[in-house]
Design a protein around this motif. Sequence first.
Motif, PDB file in Angstrom:
ATOM      1  N   SER A  46      81.190 -66.335 -23.981  1.00 45.01           N
ATOM      2  CA  SER A  46      80.247 -67.453 -24.064  1.00 45.01           C
ATOM      3  C   SER A  46      79.125 -67.230 -23.056  1.00 45.01           C
ATOM      4  O   SER A  46      79.353 -66.712 -21.969  1.00 45.01           O
ATOM      5  N   LYS A  47      77.943 -67.642 -23.442  1.00 42.79           N
ATOM      6  CA  LYS A  47      76.789 -67.500 -22.563  1.00 42.79           C
ATOM      7  C   LYS A  47      75.910 -68.727 -22.736  1.00 42.79           C
ATOM      8  O   LYS A  47      75.636 -69.147 -23.855  1.00 42.79           O
ATOM      9  N   LEU A  48      75.479 -69.313 -21.631  1.00 36.53           N
ATOM     10  CA  LEU A  48      74.628 -70.489 -21.663  1.00 36.53           C
ATOM     11  C   LEU A  48      73.317 -70.162 -20.965  1.00 36.53           C
ATOM     12  O   LEU A  48      73.303 -69.748 -19.807  1.00 36.53           O
ATOM     13  N   ASN A  49      72.215 -70.323 -21.677  1.00 34.50           N
ATOM     14  CA  ASN A  49      70.884 -70.111 -21.111  1.00 34.50           C
ATOM     15  C   ASN A  49      70.160 -71.445 -21.086  1.00 34.50           C
ATOM     16  O   ASN A  49      69.998 -72.080 -22.119  1.00 34.50           O
ATOM     17  N   LEU A  50      69.728 -71.856 -19.911  1.00 33.10           N
ATOM     18  CA  LEU A  50      68.917 -73.054 -19.764  1.00 33.10           C
ATOM     19  C   LEU A  50      67.543 -72.604 -19.288  1.00 33.10           C
ATOM     20  O   LEU A  50      67.420 -72.002 -18.227  1.00 33.10           O
ATOM     21  N   VAL A  51      66.526 -72.881 -20.083  1.00 33.03           N
ATOM     22  CA  VAL A  51      65.179 -72.437 -19.770  1.00 33.03           C
ATOM     23  C   VAL A  51      64.267 -73.653 -19.701  1.00 33.03           C
ATOM     24  O   VAL A  51      64.167 -74.412 -20.658  1.00 33.03           O
ATOM     25  N   ASP A  52      63.614 -73.833 -18.581  1.00 36.91           N
ATOM     26  CA  ASP A  52      62.671 -74.934 -18.397  1.00 36.91           C
ATOM     27  C   ASP A  52      61.264 -74.375 -18.532  1.00 36.91           C
ATOM     28  O   ASP A  52      60.832 -73.576 -17.719  1.00 36.91           O
ATOM     29  N   LEU A  53      60.572 -74.790 -19.572  1.00 33.03           N
ATOM     30  CA  LEU A  53      59.215 -74.304 -19.808  1.00 33.03           C
ATOM     31  C   LEU A  53      58.178 -75.375 -19.520  1.00 33.03           C
ATOM     32  O   LEU A  53      57.099 -75.373 -20.080  1.00 33.03           O
ATOM     33  N   ALA A  54      58.505 -76.282 -18.629  1.00 29.08           N
ATOM     34  CA  ALA A  54      57.553 -77.327 -18.255  1.00 29.08           C
ATOM     35  C   ALA A  54      56.370 -76.683 -17.547  1.00 29.08           C
ATOM     36  O   ALA A  54      56.505 -75.714 -16.819  1.00 29.08           O
ATOM     37  N   GLY A  55      55.209 -77.217 -17.793  1.00 23.93           N
ATOM     38  CA  GLY A  55      54.015 -76.703 -17.145  1.00 23.93           C
ATOM     39  C   GLY A  55      53.165 -75.867 -18.062  1.00 23.93           C
ATOM     40  O   GLY A  55      52.190 -75.268 -17.633  1.00 23.93           O
ATOM     41  N   SER A  56      53.509 -75.825 -19.332  1.00 19.39           N
ATOM     42  CA  SER A  56      52.737 -75.015 -20.268  1.00 19.39           C
ATOM     43  C   SER A  56      51.707 -75.853 -21.018  1.00 19.39           C
ATOM     44  O   SER A  56      51.304 -75.511 -22.110  1.00 19.39           O
ATOM     45  N   GLU A  57      51.284 -76.932 -20.408  1.00 18.55           N
ATOM     46  CA  GLU A  57      50.308 -77.800 -21.050  1.00 18.55           C
ATOM     47  C   GLU A  57      48.946 -77.121 -21.101  1.00 18.55           C
ATOM     48  O   GLU A  57      48.742 -76.077 -20.521  1.00 18.55           O
ATOM     49  N   ARG A  58      48.023 -77.759 -21.742  1.00 21.16           N
ATOM     50  CA  ARG A  58      46.667 -77.220 -21.806  1.00 21.16           C
ATOM     51  C   ARG A  58      46.048 -77.221 -20.417  1.00 21.16           C
ATOM     52  O   ARG A  58      46.064 -78.216 -19.703  1.00 21.16           O
ATOM     53  N   ILE A  59      45.483 -76.100 -20.074  1.00 24.06           N
ATOM     54  CA  ILE A  59      44.944 -75.920 -18.733  1.00 24.06           C
ATOM     55  C   ILE A  59      43.751 -76.835 -18.477  1.00 24.06           C
ATOM     56  O   ILE A  59      43.587 -77.376 -17.391  1.00 24.06           O
ATOM     57  N   LYS A  60      42.924 -77.058 -19.494  1.00 26.46           N
ATOM     58  CA  LYS A  60      41.753 -77.918 -19.312  1.00 26.46           C
ATOM     59  C   LYS A  60      42.143 -79.351 -18.973  1.00 26.46           C
ATOM     60  O   LYS A  60      41.485 -80.019 -18.181  1.00 26.46           O
ATOM     61  N   LEU A  61      43.231 -79.828 -19.588  1.00 30.58           N
ATOM     62  CA  LEU A  61      43.659 -81.201 -19.334  1.00 30.58           C
ATOM     63  C   LEU A  61      44.278 -81.374 -17.950  1.00 30.58           C
ATOM     64  O   LEU A  61      44.092 -82.396 -17.301  1.00 30.58           O
ATOM     65  N   THR A  62      45.035 -80.375 -17.506  1.00 27.91           N
ATOM     66  CA  THR A  62      45.724 -80.503 -16.219  1.00 27.91           C
ATOM     67  C   THR A  62      44.858 -80.063 -15.049  1.00 27.91           C
ATOM     68  O   THR A  62      45.170 -80.388 -13.910  1.00 27.91           O
ATOM     69  N   LYS A  63      43.808 -79.306 -15.335  1.00 28.28           N
ATOM     70  CA  LYS A  63      42.919 -78.780 -14.288  1.00 28.28           C
ATOM     71  C   LYS A  63      43.690 -77.988 -13.250  1.00 28.28           C
ATOM     72  O   LYS A  63      43.452 -78.096 -12.044  1.00 28.28           O
ATOM     73  N   ALA A  64      44.638 -77.189 -13.720  1.00 34.76           N
ATOM     74  CA  ALA A  64      45.470 -76.380 -12.827  1.00 34.76           C
ATOM     75  C   ALA A  64      44.636 -75.271 -12.189  1.00 34.76           C
ATOM     76  O   ALA A  64      43.715 -74.731 -12.795  1.00 34.76           O
ATOM     77  N   GLU A  65      44.989 -74.953 -10.960  1.00 39.03           N
ATOM     78  CA  GLU A  65      44.308 -73.894 -10.224  1.00 39.03           C
ATOM     79  C   GLU A  65      45.337 -73.064  -9.476  1.00 39.03           C
ATOM     80  O   GLU A  65      46.448 -73.509  -9.227  1.00 39.03           O
ATOM     81  N   GLY A  66      44.939 -71.864  -9.107  1.00 39.07           N
ATOM     82  CA  GLY A  66      45.769 -71.010  -8.256  1.00 39.07           C
ATOM     83  C   GLY A  66      47.091 -70.619  -8.881  1.00 39.07           C
ATOM     84  O   GLY A  66      47.149 -70.131 -10.006  1.00 39.07           O
ATOM     85  N   ILE A  67      48.165 -70.875  -8.129  1.00 37.90           N
ATOM     86  CA  ILE A  67      49.508 -70.470  -8.554  1.00 37.90           C
ATOM     87  C   ILE A  67      49.930 -71.197  -9.826  1.00 37.90           C
ATOM     88  O   ILE A  67      50.530 -70.603 -10.722  1.00 37.90           O
ATOM     89  N   ARG A  68      49.620 -72.463  -9.935  1.00 33.98           N
ATOM     90  CA  ARG A  68      49.989 -73.232 -11.143  1.00 33.98           C
ATOM     91  C   ARG A  68      49.277 -72.703 -12.375  1.00 33.98           C
ATOM     92  O   ARG A  68      49.839 -72.684 -13.459  1.00 33.98           O
ATOM     93  N   LEU A  69      48.039 -72.284 -12.224  1.00 36.62           N
ATOM     94  CA  LEU A  69      47.290 -71.707 -13.338  1.00 36.62           C
ATOM     95  C   LEU A  69      47.947 -70.412 -13.800  1.00 36.62           C
ATOM     96  O   LEU A  69      48.148 -70.198 -14.995  1.00 36.62           O
ATOM     97  N   LYS A  70      48.307 -69.572 -12.847  1.00 38.44           N
ATOM     98  CA  LYS A  70      48.969 -68.297 -13.172  1.00 38.44           C
ATOM     99  C   LYS A  70      50.318 -68.547 -13.849  1.00 38.44           C
ATOM    100  O   LYS A  70      50.663 -67.889 -14.827  1.00 38.44           O
ATOM    101  N   GLU A  71      51.073 -69.510 -13.332  1.00 38.81           N
ATOM    102  CA  GLU A  71      52.366 -69.859 -13.911  1.00 38.81           C
ATOM    103  C   GLU A  71      52.203 -70.372 -15.345  1.00 38.81           C
ATOM    104  O   GLU A  71      52.960 -69.991 -16.240  1.00 38.81           O
ATOM    105  N   SER A  72      51.217 -71.217 -15.584  1.00 36.39           N
ATOM    106  CA  SER A  72      50.975 -71.747 -16.934  1.00 36.39           C
ATOM    107  C   SER A  72      50.613 -70.642 -17.907  1.00 36.39           C
ATOM    108  O   SER A  72      51.059 -70.639 -19.056  1.00 36.39           O
ATOM    109  N   LYS A  73      49.815 -69.691 -17.459  1.00 37.34           N
ATOM    110  CA  LYS A  73      49.450 -68.563 -18.323  1.00 37.34           C
ATOM    111  C   LYS A  73      50.673 -67.742 -18.688  1.00 37.34           C
ATOM    112  O   LYS A  73      50.835 -67.331 -19.840  1.00 37.34           O
ATOM    113  N   ASN A  74      51.558 -67.504 -17.721  1.00 36.45           N
ATOM    114  CA  ASN A  74      52.775 -66.730 -17.992  1.00 36.45           C
ATOM    115  C   ASN A  74      53.711 -67.472 -18.940  1.00 36.45           C
ATOM    116  O   ASN A  74      54.329 -66.859 -19.821  1.00 36.45           O
TER     117      ASN A  74
END
Length: 84
Positions: free
Chosen positions: A3-31
């Motif tokens: 058995s294998k359990l994978n929990l993946v949190d993909l929060a933060g992938s919102e539209r960059i224009k709406l969140t106005k993310a910069e720096g590390i958060r911008l890079k994280e959202s792109k990834n």
Amino acid sequence: MISKLNLVDLAGSERIKLTKAEGIRLKESKNINKSLSCLSKIINDLSKRKNKKNEFLSYWDSKLTRVLENSIGGNCNTILIAML
């Protein structure tokens, strides 16, 4: 049986224009967005190939698809829960 359990949190992938993310958060959202695109491509390829088991699928395009390779391409039961 394994058995294998994978929990993946993909929060933060919102539209960059709406969140106005910069720096590390911008890079994280792109990834995150890149990983989601790669996952979508793999799932589409799996759903389109009927009995072509030998067809090559590239799981190496993102870390997410590498981690989930056994879950989405192997001989297993997979449940995906998505929340908006």
